[in-house]
Scaffold this active site. Structure first.
Site, PDB file in Angstrom:
ATOM      1  N   TYR A 101      39.153  22.826  40.658  1.00 15.37           N
ATOM      2  CA  TYR A 101      39.478  21.493  40.151  1.00 15.37           C
ATOM      3  C   TYR A 101      38.575  20.459  40.810  1.00 15.37           C
ATOM      4  O   TYR A 101      38.358  20.487  42.027  1.00 15.37           O
ATOM      5  CB  TYR A 101      40.944  21.163  40.469  1.00 15.37           C
ATOM      6  CG  TYR A 101      41.316  19.721  40.209  1.00 15.37           C
ATOM      7  CD1 TYR A 101      41.854  19.335  38.981  1.00 15.37           C
ATOM      8  CD2 TYR A 101      41.109  18.733  41.181  1.00 15.37           C
ATOM      9  CE1 TYR A 101      42.177  18.011  38.725  1.00 15.37           C
ATOM     10  CE2 TYR A 101      41.430  17.402  40.925  1.00 15.37           C
ATOM     11  CZ  TYR A 101      41.958  17.054  39.697  1.00 15.37           C
ATOM     12  OH  TYR A 101      42.279  15.744  39.449  1.00 15.37           O
ATOM     13  N   GLU A 189      38.139  13.987  35.175  1.00  9.15           N
ATOM     14  CA  GLU A 189      38.626  15.261  35.702  1.00  9.15           C
ATOM     15  C   GLU A 189      37.926  16.446  35.047  1.00  9.15           C
ATOM     16  O   GLU A 189      37.744  16.449  33.831  1.00  9.15           O
ATOM     17  CB  GLU A 189      40.117  15.375  35.372  1.00  9.15           C
ATOM     18  CG  GLU A 189      41.000  15.538  36.574  1.00  9.15           C
ATOM     19  CD  GLU A 189      42.483  15.567  36.174  1.00  9.15           C
ATOM     20  OE1 GLU A 189      43.296  15.207  37.012  1.00  9.15           O
ATOM     21  OE2 GLU A 189      42.807  15.963  35.029  1.00  9.15           O
TER      22      GLU A 189
END
Lengths: 375, 288
Positions: A101, A189
């Protein structure tokens, strides 16, 4: 403002962040053609601006064009969290070795930009934050200085040991930071950032939100806006100087000021009712604004009663009352309206309302109780 | 006493010749605020109701000895105005302007911190020490000099609650709206600490809302550092996640920043949280 995954990936590509080949499709025929063009297994992903698409069945893998068309039949038109899927993203399927991530946002407390990385990719990062917060690494970046190579590299080292993969990831982090700052993003993101079996690092998913206050200097991003039906109403209200958010209750609210508007909704709930909306008319007694606001509330078929809550500060209550009376004369309202005015020139304001068919209330709680009793 | 502003505060208005700037300058002056000058580039030599206008903050400060500036310029020029004030030696900047991009504010806050300039706002109604000094757009009529400090993330909700406090017979030492944006100047903790050290203040009211974790941090600070009682109200219990509730900072993102979490944090450290705005005065009286 939010955008779709495919749009975010197009922006990423402009910043040299590696993505899969992708084709956006609106029909099953287009999906089949796209799969034929790729000539290998493909991933078909619903393009709606909510999380949890995979869990809802909005992401499918197809081995050939026929399967792709079948998957498209299932995904196109399905509802995910109330939103109808009108388009899908078709990309070439990738063999994944690991998922991580990378995310960037603003940190209110340190008043910095913050980059977050975690080896726990592919799941909701909020879940990771709750369950295993020690697996998320954060680094504050001062936008006056920007990001150093060593900062990006050290973040990448939190994810990988292999220096080749670390270097590729560090470049991606730096590019994502540049993308974030230059587009006035409020959240960027990559989840997951994957390493393929061939050892390439790729952004497999993309999410970008933008700072509404900065959109005036990003026409190219404003053009990407794809609002839902409810959002269209919100934008329409915004163009009239009103801040509106639709909810599911029966009591339409009209309030001046965002904090007071929230407190009014809360009070309705506290006394057993359900607010139909958030609506802030701002600091003005302009009758046109009241008319526009009333039209928005009446456009919501769920609304059974309207509750007006105004704190007259610099704008005096008698002026607001005059505006309300004028507005009521101009539009035909069949629903009961409870109005509560307080603050400067409160008595004069209430006197004016006495001669109208508005139901006057003496306090916020009184107004909420009266509104609930009228449903 | 009071905090940040009093009868000695010397105020200039940036954007004094604009519609809002002019209107509120007159209101501040009428209240008794010591408004010593205004800034509007290109309009030096003019005056607003006898208040001299200057081309730059630097000129205004050297002519008037101003120590505080209130900013009414439009959002696109507001961060420049804040930095100009800070660079000219202004000690307290109050930014009323709304709609400033977040990244611009991050840079501005850092610039002001480097110069040791205090900032209230942006996107705020200003502050008032009743019967001494009013800066910004707060309605004067509802305030009365007293011993309650008020810190709020809101505008009209603050007025609503202050009105209740004043009607109950209590009064305020200083009351400020700290702004509805994600990136702001002085926060709950810094202001709580000033109230703790202010002899005029005997209790503090904190008005929070959804978004961020400023309330949770304030709760922790209160449990460790405050001897004076604090009561609170939190707006936004019915707000849906992911939606910006008017204020840019009032948004529940990814399930955090909810009203429930904030109320829990306060109650855990003994801060009474009002169920509705009208309850604040009662909670205050119970603790005073």
């Amino acid at each position: 403002m939010k955008i779709h995954e495919y749009q975010a990936k197009e922006i990423f590509a402009n910043y040299n962040i590696p993505i899969q080949n992708q084709i956006i499709c609106y029909t099953t025929r287009e999906i089949r053609q796209a799969a034929t063009k790729f000539n290998k297994p493909v991933v078909i992903k619903a393009q709606v601006q909510v999380g949890g698409r995979g869990k809802a069945g909005g992401v499918k893998i197809a081995k050939n064009p026929v399967q792709a068309e079948q998957a498209g039949t299932q995904i196109l038109g399905m509802k995910i969290k109330g939103l109808t899927v009108e388009k899908v993203l078709v990309s070439d399927a990738i063999d994944i070795k690991s998922e991580s991530y990378v995310g960037i946002t603003n940190d209110r407390n340190s008043k910095n930009i913050v980059i977050m990385v975690s080896s726990e990719g592919g799941v909701e990062i909020e879940e990771v934050a709750k369950r295993t917060p020690e697996k998320i690494f954060k680094m504050g970046i001062n936008p006056e200085i920007g990001i150093f190579d060593f900062q990006a590299r050290n973040l990448a080292f939190k994810l990988f040991d292999d220096i080749k993969i670390v270097s590729e990831t560090a470049t991606i982090i730096k590019n994502l930071y540049r993308c974030y700052v230059e587009t006035d993003s409020s959240l960027s993101e990559i989840n997951p950032l994957v390493v393929t079996v061939e050892g390439k690092v790729i952004a497999l998913d993309a999410k970008m939100n933008f700072d509404d206050n900065a959109l005036y200097r990003h026409q190219e991003i404003e053009k990407l806006r794809d609002p839902t039906e409810d959002e269209k109403k919100e934008i329409d209200a915004k163009n009239k100087g009103l801040s509106y958010i639709k909810l599911d209750g029966e009591i339409g609210c009209m309030v001046n000021g965002a904090g007071l508007a929230m407190a009014t909704m809360d009070l309705i709930k506290l006394y057993g009712g359900e607010p139909a909306n958030f609506l802030d008319i701002g600091g003005s007694s302009n009758p046109q604004k009241v008319i526009d606001a009333m039209n928005i509330l009446l456009g919501d078929k769920n609304v059974k009663v309207v509750m007006i809550n105004i704190f007259g500060g610099i704008t005096r209550c008698d002026d607001v009352a005059k505006g309300l009376v004028l507005a009521m004369k101009k539009i035909d309202v069949k629903l009961p309206i409870v109005a509560r005015l307080t603050g400067t020139n409160e008595k004069e304001g209430r006197e004016i309302l006495k001669n109208s068919n508005l139901i006057s209330a003496s306090s916020m709680s009184d107004a909420a109780k009266k509104a609930i009793s009228l449903i | 006493m009071s905090i940040l502003v009093d009868e000695k505060t010397r105020v200039i208005v940036q954007g004094i010749t604009g519609r809002d700037g002019r209107f509120h300058t007159l209101k501040m002056k009428e209240y008794g605020t010591n408004v010593v000058g205004g800034v509007s580039p290109g309009k030096a030599g003019q005056d607003v109701d006898g208040i001299p206008v200057f081309n730059s903050v630097k000129n205004a400060v050297s002519e008037t000895d101003a120590d505080t500036s209130v900013i009414f310029v439009p959002a696109r020029f507001a961060t420049d105005a804040m930095c100009e004030a800070s660079e000219a030696g202004i000690k307290l900047v109050v930014a009323v302007s709304e709609g400033i991009p977040t990244i611009d504010m991050i840079k501005t806050v850092k610039f002001l911190e480097k110069n040791n300039t205090f900032l209230i706002g942006p996107n705020c109604p200003g502050l008032i020490s009743p019967e001494k000094c009013k800066i910004g757009i707060l309605p004067a009529e509802i305030f009365k000099k007293g011993n309650v400090g008020v810190i709020s993330r809101s505008g009209t909700l603050t007025y609503e609650i202050v009105n209740e406090i004043t009607k109950s017979g209590l009064g305020e030492s200083t009351c400020m709206g700290i702004g509805g944006d994600p990136i702001i100047g002085l926060n709950f903790i810094e202001l709580l600490s000033m109230f703790e050290n202010d002899p005029q203040t005997d209790a503090v009211v904190l008005i929070g809302e959804i978004g961020g974790d400023a309330e949770e941090q304030a709760a922790e600070f209160i449990s460790k550092n405050m001897t004076k009682p604090v009561v609170a109200f939190i707006a936004g219990q019915t707000a849906p996640p992911g939606k910006r509730m008017g204020h840019a900072g009032a948004i529940i993102s990814s399930g955090s920043g909810t009203a429930e979490e904030k109320i829990y944090a306060f109650e855990k450290v003994g801060v009474s949280v009002a169920k509705e705005p009208s309850e604040i005065a009662k909670l205050l009286k119970a603790k005073l």
